[in-house]
Design a protein around this motif. Structure first.
Motif, PDB file in Angstrom:
ATOM      1  N   GLY A  97      77.228  53.384  15.452  1.00  0.00           N
ATOM      2  CA  GLY A  97      76.340  53.943  14.439  1.00  0.00           C
ATOM      3  C   GLY A  97      76.310  55.461  14.466  1.00  0.00           C
ATOM      4  O   GLY A  97      76.353  56.128  13.416  1.00  0.00           O
ATOM      5  N   TYR A  98      76.259  56.053  15.665  1.00  0.00           N
ATOM      6  CA  TYR A  98      76.271  57.514  15.781  1.00  0.00           C
ATOM      7  C   TYR A  98      77.594  58.103  15.293  1.00  0.00           C
ATOM      8  O   TYR A  98      77.623  59.166  14.656  1.00  0.00           O
ATOM      9  CB  TYR A  98      76.013  57.922  17.233  1.00  0.00           C
ATOM     10  CG  TYR A  98      74.553  58.127  17.549  1.00  0.00           C
ATOM     11  CD1 TYR A  98      73.918  59.324  17.249  1.00  0.00           C
ATOM     12  CD2 TYR A  98      73.806  57.120  18.144  1.00  0.00           C
ATOM     13  CE1 TYR A  98      72.583  59.516  17.535  1.00  0.00           C
ATOM     14  CE2 TYR A  98      72.471  57.289  18.433  1.00  0.00           C
ATOM     15  CZ  TYR A  98      71.860  58.497  18.126  1.00  0.00           C
ATOM     16  OH  TYR A  98      70.529  58.681  18.396  1.00  0.00           O
ATOM     17  N   ILE A  99      78.693  57.424  15.595  1.00  0.00           N
ATOM     18  CA  ILE A  99      79.995  57.923  15.138  1.00  0.00           C
ATOM     19  C   ILE A  99      80.069  57.915  13.611  1.00  0.00           C
ATOM     20  O   ILE A  99      80.534  58.883  12.993  1.00  0.00           O
ATOM     21  CB  ILE A  99      81.124  57.067  15.750  1.00  0.00           C
ATOM     22  CG1 ILE A  99      81.194  57.294  17.267  1.00  0.00           C
ATOM     23  CG2 ILE A  99      82.460  57.402  15.100  1.00  0.00           C
ATOM     24  CD1 ILE A  99      82.186  56.390  17.974  1.00  0.00           C
ATOM     25  N   LEU A 100      79.590  56.842  12.980  1.00  0.00           N
ATOM     26  CA  LEU A 100      79.615  56.775  11.519  1.00  0.00           C
ATOM     27  C   LEU A 100      78.735  57.848  10.887  1.00  0.00           C
ATOM     28  O   LEU A 100      79.127  58.470   9.887  1.00  0.00           O
ATOM     29  CB  LEU A 100      79.167  55.387  11.058  1.00  0.00           C
ATOM     30  CG  LEU A 100      80.120  54.223  11.350  1.00  0.00           C
ATOM     31  CD1 LEU A 100      79.529  52.916  10.843  1.00  0.00           C
ATOM     32  CD2 LEU A 100      81.477  54.469  10.722  1.00  0.00           C
ATOM     33  N   LEU A 101      77.557  58.098  11.466  1.00  0.00           N
ATOM     34  CA  LEU A 101      76.695  59.140  10.898  1.00  0.00           C
ATOM     35  C   LEU A 101      77.315  60.523  11.109  1.00  0.00           C
ATOM     36  O   LEU A 101      77.188  61.410  10.249  1.00  0.00           O
ATOM     37  CB  LEU A 101      75.308  59.083  11.535  1.00  0.00           C
ATOM     38  CG  LEU A 101      74.268  60.013  10.880  1.00  0.00           C
ATOM     39  CD1 LEU A 101      74.042  59.602   9.428  1.00  0.00           C
ATOM     40  CD2 LEU A 101      72.938  59.970  11.627  1.00  0.00           C
ATOM     41  N   SER A 102      77.991  60.711  12.241  1.00  0.00           N
ATOM     42  CA  SER A 102      78.682  61.985  12.465  1.00  0.00           C
ATOM     43  C   SER A 102      79.749  62.204  11.402  1.00  0.00           C
ATOM     44  O   SER A 102      79.915  63.325  10.883  1.00  0.00           O
ATOM     45  CB  SER A 102      79.303  62.003  13.863  1.00  0.00           C
ATOM     46  OG  SER A 102      78.317  61.873  14.866  1.00  0.00           O
ATOM     47  N   LEU A 103      80.476  61.140  11.046  1.00  0.00           N
ATOM     48  CA  LEU A 103      81.483  61.254   9.993  1.00  0.00           C
ATOM     49  C   LEU A 103      80.839  61.536   8.644  1.00  0.00           C
ATOM     50  O   LEU A 103      81.383  62.317   7.838  1.00  0.00           O
ATOM     51  CB  LEU A 103      82.306  59.966   9.926  1.00  0.00           C
ATOM     52  CG  LEU A 103      83.198  59.668  11.140  1.00  0.00           C
ATOM     53  CD1 LEU A 103      83.861  58.298  10.980  1.00  0.00           C
ATOM     54  CD2 LEU A 103      84.244  60.755  11.317  1.00  0.00           C
ATOM     55  N   ALA A 104      79.694  60.901   8.384  1.00  0.00           N
ATOM     56  CA  ALA A 104      78.995  61.154   7.120  1.00  0.00           C
ATOM     57  C   ALA A 104      78.544  62.606   7.022  1.00  0.00           C
ATOM     58  O   ALA A 104      78.685  63.249   5.972  1.00  0.00           O
ATOM     59  CB  ALA A 104      77.802  60.209   6.993  1.00  0.00           C
TER      60      ALA A 104
ATOM     61  N   CYS B  86      78.721  59.749   1.935  1.00  0.00           N
ATOM     62  CA  CYS B  86      77.329  59.280   1.907  1.00  0.00           C
ATOM     63  C   CYS B  86      77.241  57.761   2.020  1.00  0.00           C
ATOM     64  O   CYS B  86      76.205  57.212   2.395  1.00  0.00           O
ATOM     65  CB  CYS B  86      76.624  59.771   0.647  1.00  0.00           C
ATOM     66  SG  CYS B  86      77.286  59.064  -0.881  1.00  0.00           S
ATOM     67  N   MET B  87      78.345  57.072   1.711  1.00  0.00           N
ATOM     68  CA  MET B  87      78.336  55.609   1.827  1.00  0.00           C
ATOM     69  C   MET B  87      78.283  55.146   3.278  1.00  0.00           C
ATOM     70  O   MET B  87      78.025  53.973   3.555  1.00  0.00           O
ATOM     71  CB  MET B  87      79.572  55.026   1.138  1.00  0.00           C
ATOM     72  CG  MET B  87      79.567  55.205  -0.368  1.00  0.00           C
ATOM     73  SD  MET B  87      80.948  54.374  -1.181  1.00  0.00           S
ATOM     74  CE  MET B  87      82.325  55.343  -0.570  1.00  0.00           C
ATOM     75  N   LEU B  88      78.538  56.049   4.209  1.00  0.00           N
ATOM     76  CA  LEU B  88      78.482  55.692   5.625  1.00  0.00           C
ATOM     77  C   LEU B  88      77.069  55.781   6.192  1.00  0.00           C
ATOM     78  O   LEU B  88      76.845  55.333   7.325  1.00  0.00           O
ATOM     79  CB  LEU B  88      79.400  56.623   6.433  1.00  0.00           C
ATOM     80  CG  LEU B  88      80.891  56.570   6.113  1.00  0.00           C
ATOM     81  CD1 LEU B  88      81.637  57.632   6.921  1.00  0.00           C
ATOM     82  CD2 LEU B  88      81.455  55.191   6.408  1.00  0.00           C
TER      83      LEU B  88
END
Length: 784
Positions: free
Chosen positions: A119-126, A139-141
């Motif tokens: 979850g943290y990795i996906l928000l970092s990518l977002a 923003c879809m992440l």
């Protein structure tokens, strides 16, 4: 057989590994708590997270000006996502509870930490994509990252619950630490925001740092986690209840059992749910409307200060005050903590409508205190009523119901508030809901003083499993057989002390036990038991089948003695499963006479039951019985899975035919036989019910006299059963042991659908620990 070892020798075979006993439990708990705090989610600090994400351009693609400046649409989108996913997170409680019971706290912690990291990795990518102008896809992440991080946080926090039974007298403290680990997540965005201002880092760089910190939770939980076996053993020592096996992974089966547990004290549970919902919804409504309410009441400056004070107080109270409250409950009792919580709730309700700054401060701090304690009280209440193997499911179901009810109450308060304007839109819902909660909470506190049970409620199926060791079907019969009160029996069974268990079993008088069970004959297990004639049924069916070997016919009661002789000879030394139950002490030559007596007695017990409530096929040559197959046609099994339930009508019939307790309860063969019998059959009965829910033919036993092995007589008996099943268009089901037997049944059309490995710690009774035994469950599919 060898005599039981001394106390010093018995301690050598303790079920809890020595390495686990040597580790410092407080150190492991501290590491687990810190690791869960690091694997935190986003929802506890959502106000600060929304501000950080919006400032970094997340959902900036929704702004109409396209200049990348923060706009109202961003805030609305982020607020809606956090709000909806926050309510949806209560759905995680159901699978969380099932997995906690089936896989254990350690597995939950490690899996939760990995999920949180994703979850943290996906928000970092977002965040990284938004900062570089790719917000329209990055923003879809956001939504999946938030849900995965929250999912992981809730799962990893349960690793703290694994220590719930390790510290006698501090159970509530452990529960409060579990909630504190979640509350600590409120500090993550605050610390991140402060770090970014000091270091001048960008948010994407800061998110990578936070992700790296969250990854350190994985090795911490790997080292400190408590697996299922360790938790169950600690629970036995603390609660005084033996922990029954709970192998059935089906959700609805577990849910029905938990419902039966709660149903015994349903009024108390409904009252606790009502109080917890009213207190929780009051504090949440107060906290979410603090900013607007305080600004409207006291002006912008003081209102903003109160909103910030509330946010900080939620984190501080959750991390520091909640564990103190748990410690207070362990020292002075849960009812007194409930009274203390009610005092703070009363203070908050009295000052919630105050128009002074200090009055609002008092009201908010009182509400935050209630918010920090109420979930600990609610979970402690559940733990008091539920046995250890079902704690996770009980907390999951009760938490889900609590979340759904609290959500509807919150929606009602919000609708009520929207119908009003100005200060009354805040004051009226707060005041009326607060007064109602105040009345209910004090009434419940007075009632709760005498409501907590001395021990968790034991479901009937768990009690029946425990009573099988004494050859009876209820704890009442066990009390009469042993001459001891229920509480003492349960504590002895849960002590893991082999000598204490040996003394308990030594106190059983076989003749007295037989009389107790036989005189309390219950009603029939099935309505058709009294009118059943297995010989007539099978004879009529065989006349209609031309493919069955003509040497095979249905046995009559006068053939029982010959069938017992064939069965005993066929299984004595030729069946790995029954040899394993009999134990290593009787595998040597000097005990051959006792072995023969054991098998003759066992097959008298089994085949008398099959003859009366099922059917027996026999294969004859020259009027000599050479092979037998004990079967149960469709509809002849109790609950479609059990042939001879210990303690029931059929069991009593078998005892009457035998004139004594069955051999696996006879102390002449050693106490280890009892343990291995219970271990081997307990799981198989549940798996039978789970894997064959519909009508089927059950082959309970099949054997051919060893002097006639190699003549394919066993295959002929199996083919006869298969022909009967094909005529009914139903499958066949059996359990067997050993590769040789599996190959034989495979050639007859059976498929091995599952292997079950059974282990039992019987070294204290046998001198050496029996090796594990694998049972193969085999099914012959129905022919269409």
């Amino acid at each position: 057989p060898p005599t039981p070892p001394t106390a010093m020798t018995a301690s050598k075979y303790a079920l809890l590994p020595e390495s686990s006993q040597a580790q410092l439990p407080w150190l492991r708990l501290a590491v687990a708590f810190v690791s869960c705090t690091l694997a935190s989610g986003f929802f506890p600090g959502q106000a600060v997270w929304i501000d950080l994400l919006a400032e970094n351009g997340v959902f900036s693609s929704l702004c109409s000006d396209g200049l990348g400046e923060r706009c109202k649409a961003q805030d609305e989108a982020l607020t809606a996502i956090f709000g909806v996913l926050g309510l949806a997170s209560t759905l995680f409680l159901l699978p969380m509870g099932v997995m906690f019971d089936t896989r254990g706290a350690k597995f939950m912690g490690i899996m939760g930490a990995w999920t949180n990291l994703v979850g943290y990795i996906l928000l970092s990518l977002a965040v990284l994509g938004s900062s570089h102008g790719y917000d329209h896809w990055s923003c879809m992440l956001v939504a999946p990252s938030l849900i995965l991080a929250e999912f992981g946080m809730m799962f990893s926090s349960l690793s703290v619950m694994g220590f719930m039974y390790h510290f006698p007298g501090y159970q509530t403290l452990i529960i409060s630490l579990n909630n504190s680990a979640n509350a600590a997540a409120a500090f993550t965005p605050v610390l991140l925001s402060a770090f970014l201002k000091i270091s001048k880092w960008s948010l994407p760089e800061g998110m990578l740092l936070v992700t790296a910190v969250a990854a350190t939770a994985i090795p911490g939980l790997q080292w400190s986690g408590v697996d299922k076996k360790e938790m169950n053993l600690a629970a036995q020592r603390l609660t005084g209840l033996p922990v029954p096996r709970c192998p059935d992974p089906r959700f609805w089966s577990k849910a029905r059992t938990v419902h039966r547990i709660f149903a015994e004290h349903m009024a108390t549970h409904v009252a606790m749910l009502t109080v917890a919902t009213l207190c929780f919804s009051y504090t949440v409504f107060y906290a979410t409307s603090t900013s607007a309410y305080s600004i409207a009441l006291l002006g912008h400056e003081q209102g903003t200060y109160l909103a910030a004070l509330n946010a900080v107080a939620v984190g501080l109270f959750g991390v520091f005050v909640a564990p103190l409250a748990g410690f207070f409950a362990d020292i002075y009792g849960t009812p007194k903590l409930l009274c203390l919580c009610n005092i703070f709730f009363s203070i908050s309700v009295c000052f919630c409508c105050s128009k002074s700054f200090h009055g609002q401060v008092v009201a908010q701090l009182g509400g935050v205190m209630v918010f920090s304690v109420i979930m600990t009280l609610f979970q402690k209440h559940v733990v008091c009523y539920c046995p250890p193997p079902r704690i996770g499911m009980a907390i999951g179901i009760s938490g889900f119901v609590f979340g759904v009810v609290a959500t509807f109450v919150m929606i009602g308060m919000s609708v009520w508030s929207s119908e009003l304007s100005g200060l009354p839109s805040f004051m009226q819902p707060l005041w009326y809901e607060g007064v109602l909660g105040w009345i209910c909470s004090w009434a419940f506190a007075w009632w709760y003083m005498a409501a907590i049970p001395a021990q968790p409620v034991l479901p009937p199926e768990d009690e029946r499993d425990l009573c099988q060791m004494f050859g009876c079907g209820s704890m009442g019969q066990a009390e009469e057989i042993l001459g001891l009160p229920r509480k003492q029996i349960l504590k002895t069974l849960s002590s893991n002390d082999a000598l204490a268990l040996t003394r308990l079993l030594n106190g059983i008088d076989p003749t007295h036990a037989y009389d107790v069970v036989v005189k309390s004959q219950p009603a029939c297990d099935l309505p058709s038991d009294e009118g059943w004639d297995g010989h007539a049924y099978l004879s009529d069916r065989l006349k209609c089948l031309t493919t069955v070997d003509p040497r095979i016919r249905a046995l009559q009661p006068e053939d029982l003695a010959a069938a017992v002789a064939v069965g005993a000879a066929a299984f004595n030394g030729h069946e790995p499963g029954l040899d394993w139950i009999l134990g290593p002490s009787f595998r040597q030559g000097p005990y051959q006479a006792k072995r023969q007596h054991y098998y003759e007695t066992l097959f008298t017990y089994l085949l008398s039951g099959v003859m009366r409530f099922g059917s027996i096929l026999g294969l004859f040559e020259n009027n000599t019985l050479l092979g037998v197959a004990g079967v149960f046609p469709p509809g002849r099994l109790i609950d479609n899975s059990e042939a001879l339930r210990v303690g029931g009508h059929r069991y009593v019939h078998c005892l009457r035919s035998l004139g004594s307790l069955p051999p696996f309860l006879d102390r002449r063969f050693g106490d280890g036989v009892r343990l291995r019998q219970a271990a081997a059959l307990g799981d198989l009965q549940r798996l039978h019910e789970m894997m064959m829910p519909g009508p089927h033919w059950y082959v309970m036993t099949l054997g051919v006299h060893p002097a006639h092995h190699g003549k394919k007589l066993g295959r002929a008996l199996l083919n006869a059963v298969s022909a009967l099943a094909d005529a009914d268009a139903v499958p066949c089901y059996l359990e067997t042991y050993g590769e040789k037997n599996v190959n034989t049944y495979t050639k007859c059309g059976y498929d091995s659908v599952r292997n079950v490995t059974v282990e039992v710690d019987d070294a204290s009774f046998e001198g050496v620990c029996s090796p594990a035994i694998t049972t193969s469950i085999m099914v012959r599919p129905r022919k269409r």
